[in-house]
Enzyme design. Structure first.
Site, short mmCIF file in Angstrom:
data_model
loop_
_atom_site.label_atom_id
_atom_site.label_comp_id
_atom_site.label_asym_id
_atom_site.label_seq_id
_atom_site.Cartn_x
_atom_site.Cartn_y
_atom_site.Cartn_z
N ASP A 72 17.82 17.12 -26.37
CA ASP A 72 16.69 18.06 -26.36
C ASP A 72 16.56 18.85 -27.67
OD1 ASP A 72 16.29 17.21 -23.80
OD2 ASP A 72 17.11 18.99 -22.83
N GLU A 80 8.63 15.95 -20.19
CA GLU A 80 8.94 16.22 -18.77
C GLU A 80 8.48 17.61 -18.34
OE1 GLU A 80 13.20 15.96 -18.85
OE2 GLU A 80 13.18 14.65 -17.10
N GLN A 136 16.75 6.95 -22.63
CA GLN A 136 16.72 7.77 -23.86
C GLN A 136 18.08 8.39 -24.18
OE1 GLN A 136 12.62 10.09 -23.74
NE2 GLN A 136 13.22 9.47 -21.70
N ARG A 137 18.98 8.39 -23.20
CA ARG A 137 20.31 8.98 -23.44
C ARG A 137 21.40 7.92 -23.53
NH1 ARG A 137 20.42 13.62 -19.13
NH2 ARG A 137 22.32 12.57 -18.48
O1 F6P Z 1 19.35 18.01 -21.28
C1 F6P Z 1 19.19 16.65 -21.48
C2 F6P Z 1 18.31 16.05 -20.42
O2 F6P Z 1 18.29 14.66 -20.65
C3 F6P Z 1 16.92 16.61 -20.32
O3 F6P Z 1 16.05 16.13 -21.31
C4 F6P Z 1 16.53 16.18 -18.93
O4 F6P Z 1 15.51 17.01 -18.44
C5 F6P Z 1 17.81 16.35 -18.17
O5 F6P Z 1 18.85 16.25 -19.11
C6 F6P Z 1 18.04 15.33 -17.09
O6 F6P Z 1 19.17 15.68 -16.39
P1 F6P Z 1 20.07 14.73 -15.48
O7 F6P Z 1 20.99 13.98 -16.37
O8 F6P Z 1 20.83 15.67 -14.62
O9 F6P Z 1 19.16 13.81 -14.74
#
Ligand code: F6P
Length: 354
Positions: free
Chosen positions: A135, A230, A280-281
């Protein structure tokens, strides 16, 4: 010197690269160092779950996504709540810090992690934070590790939507991660050539968005790309409480579906919603994030050597430095609505729905 390391909150590419940068620095430079990997973020510290990390644990992880230590979300507001034995999580963490015999603790995490780190530091633990998050919303650092990899991934998603959108003459509404801060949507939206970019920081008019899409269609551009964060919301929604907003959206957590429907009706175009979500992660950090993470990790090693605790590592004007945890905890770095990137995008006709 016994040093604990934990990764907390949502994962992101670069966590392992930071762990490696720190580990390699520590074994190279700090005499009689022992590194302790704490499992699943603050969860492991609360439960007292840890293992010794050896030099071989830091080999082969530079390019590895996720975290070799595991992670979990431990809400800050629960840290000082007493359990059935009248003990708080904060108390348990302090006890385990002592039981593990730690001289200091590295906390790799985002905004929530830093708040808890500041709390631990105020309670006498020697803490060094490292700014992680896709973020990019941590106060006091120009950039967080994980952000640029996510920008690359989100940009590729938008790139790939162009060809299918153009083939079908559709409007693709793509939801990009970022609940409070719109950095990821802004950067990937511009880099991916989105026609509309909607950020949490700029409440939008759905009518203006539909008009922007209709204008493109009228000028012969049969497709459009709308990048929605989001956390984006309409002007009307921005005046509501979270609960009320969710009710209005019929239970949808985000505005994306409702917006796609509105655009279809008002602009008379076919729309599709795309949510790349946790893609994205995931996966390997980009070259930029590998470099940044290595710099951050090794710098944390220097801070340990100097005995400088109660701080978090930061990048300011291209120099790796540090901030006091107490100064940055609880503050969010949001996109300034008059920033150069927005000005640039608007100057080439991108709509922010305002
Ligand atoms: O803080 C990183 C993030 O990927 C945000 O962009 C997103 O809103 C949130 O985490 C999603 O969280 P979780 O991994 O708990 O689904």
């Amino acid at each position: 010197m016994k040093i604990g390391i934990l990764t907390s909150g949502g994962d992101c590419p670069g966590l392992n690269a930071v762990i490696r940068g720190f580990g390699k620095y520590a074994f190279e430079n700090i005499k009689n160092v022992q590194l302790i990997g704490i499992a699943d973020g603050y969860g492991g510290l609360i439960r007292g779950e840890c293992r010794a990390l050896k030099p071989q644990d830091f080999t082969g992880i530079l390019t590895l996504g996720g975290t070799i230590l595991g992670t979990s979300r431990q809400p800050f507001k629960l840290m000082t709540v007493e359990d059935e034995n009248s003990v708080t999580r904060l108390e348990l963490m302090k006890q385990n810090y002592k039981k593990m015999g730690l001289d200091c603790l590295l906390t790799l995490g985002g905004a929530g992690t830093h708040k808890t780190a500041a709390l631990l530091s105020a309670e006498g633990c020697n803490v060094i934070g490292l700014p992680k998050t896709i973020d990019n919303d941590i106060w006091g650092t120009d950039v967080t590790f994980g952000f640029h990899t996510a920008v690359d991934i989100a940009t590729e998603c938008i790139d790939r939507l162009h060809s299918t959108a153009a083939s079908h003459g559709r409007t693709m509404v793509v939801e990009i991660m970022g609940n409070k801060a719109g950095w990821l949507t802004l950067y990937s939206g511009i880099a991916g050539g989105a026609d509309v970019i909607l950020l949490p920081e700029i409440p939008f008019s759905a009518d203006k968005v539909a008009k922007a899409v209709a204008r493109r269609a009228d000028s012969g551009k049969a497709f459009s790309i709308v990048a929605v964060a989001e956390g984006a919301m309409t002007v009307e929604e921005s005046k509501m409480k979270k609960k009320e907003r969710l009710e209005k959206r019929g239970g949808d957590a985000t505005v994306t579906n409702a917006l796609a429907k509105y655009i279809a009706e008002k602009a008379g175009v076919e729309t599709r919603v795309v949510v790349p979500g946790h893609i994205q992660r995931g996966g390997s950090p980009s070259a930029y994030d590998r470099l940044l993470s290595t710099e951050f990790g090794s710098f944390a090693g220097k801070l340990v050597e100097e005995g400088r605790f109660g701080v978090t590592v930061a990048m300011v004007k291209n120099r790796v430095t540090y901030n006091a945890l107490a100064d940055i905890a609880g503050k969010a770095k949001l996109v300034p609505i008059d920033c150069q990137e927005i000005e640039t995008a608007e100057s080439i006709g991108v709509s922010f729905g305002r």
